[in-house]
Write a protein that holds these residues in place. Structure first.
Motif, PDB file in Angstrom:
ATOM      1  N   MET A  32       0.831  -1.194   0.000  1.00 34.00           N
ATOM      2  CA  MET A  32       0.000   0.000   0.000  1.00 34.00           C
ATOM      3  C   MET A  32       0.869   1.249   0.000  1.00 34.00           C
ATOM      4  O   MET A  32       1.998   1.227   0.474  1.00 34.00           O
ATOM      5  CB  MET A  32      -0.944  -0.002   1.198  1.00 34.00           C
ATOM      6  CG  MET A  32      -0.266  -0.025   2.542  1.00 34.00           C
ATOM      7  SD  MET A  32      -1.409  -0.243   3.920  1.00 34.00           S
ATOM      8  CE  MET A  32      -2.467   1.141   3.740  1.00 34.00           C
ATOM      9  N   GLY A  33       0.315   2.317  -0.555  1.00 34.31           N
ATOM     10  CA  GLY A  33       1.031   3.576  -0.486  1.00 34.31           C
ATOM     11  C   GLY A  33       1.032   4.348  -1.788  1.00 34.31           C
ATOM     12  O   GLY A  33       0.156   4.191  -2.633  1.00 34.31           O
ATOM     13  N   ASP A  34       2.052   5.165  -1.917  1.00 31.78           N
ATOM     14  CA  ASP A  34       2.139   6.130  -3.007  1.00 31.78           C
ATOM     15  C   ASP A  34       2.199   5.473  -4.388  1.00 31.78           C
ATOM     16  O   ASP A  34       2.671   4.339  -4.537  1.00 31.78           O
ATOM     17  CB  ASP A  34       3.360   7.031  -2.804  1.00 31.78           C
ATOM     18  CG  ASP A  34       3.268   7.867  -1.535  1.00 31.78           C
ATOM     19  OD1 ASP A  34       2.128   8.157  -1.115  1.00 31.78           O
ATOM     20  OD2 ASP A  34       4.315   8.225  -0.972  1.00 31.78           O
ATOM     21  N   CYS A  35       1.734   6.214  -5.371  1.00 32.01           N
ATOM     22  CA  CYS A  35       1.684   5.750  -6.768  1.00 32.01           C
ATOM     23  C   CYS A  35       3.094   5.647  -7.355  1.00 32.01           C
ATOM     24  O   CYS A  35       3.985   6.414  -6.996  1.00 32.01           O
ATOM     25  CB  CYS A  35       0.881   6.728  -7.623  1.00 32.01           C
ATOM     26  SG  CYS A  35      -0.827   6.898  -7.130  1.00 32.01           S
ATOM     27  N   GLY A  36       3.242   4.701  -8.288  1.00 32.47           N
ATOM     28  CA  GLY A  36       4.468   4.615  -9.077  1.00 32.47           C
ATOM     29  C   GLY A  36       5.674   4.085  -8.348  1.00 32.47           C
ATOM     30  O   GLY A  36       6.804   4.370  -8.735  1.00 32.47           O
ATOM     31  N   LYS A 163       6.387   4.526   0.259  1.00 33.44           N
ATOM     32  CA  LYS A 163       6.314   5.976   0.383  1.00 33.44           C
ATOM     33  C   LYS A 163       7.389   6.634  -0.471  1.00 33.44           C
ATOM     34  O   LYS A 163       8.493   6.128  -0.565  1.00 33.44           O
ATOM     35  CB  LYS A 163       6.497   6.415   1.835  1.00 33.44           C
ATOM     36  CG  LYS A 163       5.381   5.948   2.755  1.00 33.44           C
ATOM     37  CD  LYS A 163       5.541   6.530   4.141  1.00 33.44           C
ATOM     38  CE  LYS A 163       4.457   6.031   5.057  1.00 33.44           C
ATOM     39  NZ  LYS A 163       3.198   6.673   4.869  1.00 33.44           N
ATOM     40  N   GLY A 164       7.025   7.751  -1.095  1.00 29.84           N
ATOM     41  CA  GLY A 164       8.017   8.493  -1.871  1.00 29.84           C
ATOM     42  C   GLY A 164       7.480   8.912  -3.213  1.00 29.84           C
ATOM     43  O   GLY A 164       6.325   8.649  -3.571  1.00 29.84           O
ATOM     44  N   GLU A 165       8.325   9.545  -3.966  1.00 31.22           N
ATOM     45  CA  GLU A 165       7.982  10.053  -5.293  1.00 31.22           C
ATOM     46  C   GLU A 165       7.793   8.909  -6.275  1.00 31.22           C
ATOM     47  O   GLU A 165       8.429   7.870  -6.159  1.00 31.22           O
ATOM     48  CB  GLU A 165       9.097  10.973  -5.798  1.00 31.22           C
ATOM     49  CG  GLU A 165       9.408  12.124  -4.870  1.00 31.22           C
ATOM     50  CD  GLU A 165       8.995  13.444  -5.446  1.00 31.22           C
ATOM     51  OE1 GLU A 165       8.792  13.531  -6.675  1.00 31.22           O
ATOM     52  OE2 GLU A 165       8.855  14.378  -4.657  1.00 31.22           O
ATOM     53  N   SER A 166       6.930   9.149  -7.255  1.00 30.96           N
ATOM     54  CA  SER A 166       6.690   8.160  -8.304  1.00 30.96           C
ATOM     55  C   SER A 166       7.966   7.939  -9.112  1.00 30.96           C
ATOM     56  O   SER A 166       8.713   8.875  -9.389  1.00 30.96           O
ATOM     57  CB  SER A 166       5.573   8.659  -9.235  1.00 30.96           C
ATOM     58  OG  SER A 166       5.448   7.801 -10.332  1.00 30.96           O
ATOM     59  N   LEU A 167       8.200   6.711  -9.490  1.00 31.34           N
ATOM     60  CA  LEU A 167       9.352   6.349 -10.322  1.00 31.34           C
ATOM     61  C   LEU A 167       8.984   6.274 -11.798  1.00 31.34           C
ATOM     62  O   LEU A 167       9.815   5.912 -12.623  1.00 31.34           O
ATOM     63  CB  LEU A 167       9.944   5.021  -9.867  1.00 31.34           C
ATOM     64  CG  LEU A 167      10.419   4.969  -8.409  1.00 31.34           C
ATOM     65  CD1 LEU A 167      10.873   3.576  -8.047  1.00 31.34           C
ATOM     66  CD2 LEU A 167      11.520   5.990  -8.172  1.00 31.34           C
ATOM     67  N   ARG A 168       7.747   6.604 -12.119  1.00 32.11           N
ATOM     68  CA  ARG A 168       7.318   6.537 -13.527  1.00 32.11           C
ATOM     69  C   ARG A 168       7.927   7.666 -14.309  1.00 32.11           C
ATOM     70  O   ARG A 168       8.170   8.737 -13.890  1.00 32.11           O
ATOM     71  CB  ARG A 168       5.799   6.619 -13.624  1.00 32.11           C
ATOM     72  CG  ARG A 168       5.160   5.360 -13.153  1.00 32.11           C
ATOM     73  CD  ARG A 168       3.681   5.348 -13.494  1.00 32.11           C
ATOM     74  NE  ARG A 168       3.072   4.241 -12.802  1.00 32.11           N
ATOM     75  CZ  ARG A 168       2.051   4.340 -11.962  1.00 32.11           C
ATOM     76  NH1 ARG A 168       1.492   5.495 -11.746  1.00 32.11           N
ATOM     77  NH2 ARG A 168       1.561   3.288 -11.377  1.00 32.11           N
TER      78      ARG A 168
END
Length: 168
Positions: A32-36, A163-168
């Motif tokens: 679960m968590g942030d996108c990407g 958790k964190g910024e998307s890697l996409r």
């Protein structure tokens, strides 16, 4: 040319998944968590391979497709409905659901319910691990599915937060 490995970035969350792989404690995974952040890749690419190594053939179901007929649905007699992905997830020993929280309510002959709650009830009853991904927070899961389902998730799954910024 595939540059997947050239761009690989090891995330702290992956260590928790690797730790789970070494000793599952008969639990599934709730990513679960942030996108990407790679949750869907793990649930749809890594987990099925691990289960195939144990001679378990499974299908990953996207939550928006719960009420759609299974790929192997047969033609039924008048008045019967074809088997749906929800029916499959209720019976399979390893239910795997991607993108939990975006599905519609299930409408079965006028009776509306949360399909995921039905899956959780069956998993609890038959001691089945659950595998799922979601962008919902624990609070949003609680609001959507209720305390009973959230408690069962904690029992049937190892919960890994991304958790964190998307890697996409």
């Amino acid at each position: 040319m595939d540059t997947t490995f050239d761009n690989y970035q090891h995330l702290p969350e992956y260590d928790e998944v690797i730790d789970w792989m070494t000793d599952t404690k008969d639990q599934g995974l709730l990513l679960m968590g942030d996108c990407g952040r790679g949750k869907s890749i793990i649930i749809s690419g890594v987990i099925p391979v691990l289960l195939r190594l144990k001679n378990r053939w499974i299908r990953v179901v996207h939550s928006q497709e719960l009420t759609k007929p299974t790929p192997s649905a047969q033609v039924y007699y008048y008045g019967q409905r074809p088997e749906t992905n929800l029916d499959y997830l209720l019976k399979t020993p390893f239910p795997i659901i991607d993108e939990l929280g975006v599905e519609s309510l299930v409408n079965d002959y006028g009776e509306k319910s949360e399909g995921f709650n039905l899956i959780m009830n069956a998993a609890e009853r038959y001691h089945r691990p659950i595998f799922a991904t979601t962008n919902l927070t624990k609070k949003e899961l609680l609001e959507r599915y209720g305390e009973r389902t959230l408690d069962r998730l904690g029992h049937l799954c190892r919960i890994v937060e991304f958790k964190g910024e998307s890697l996409r």
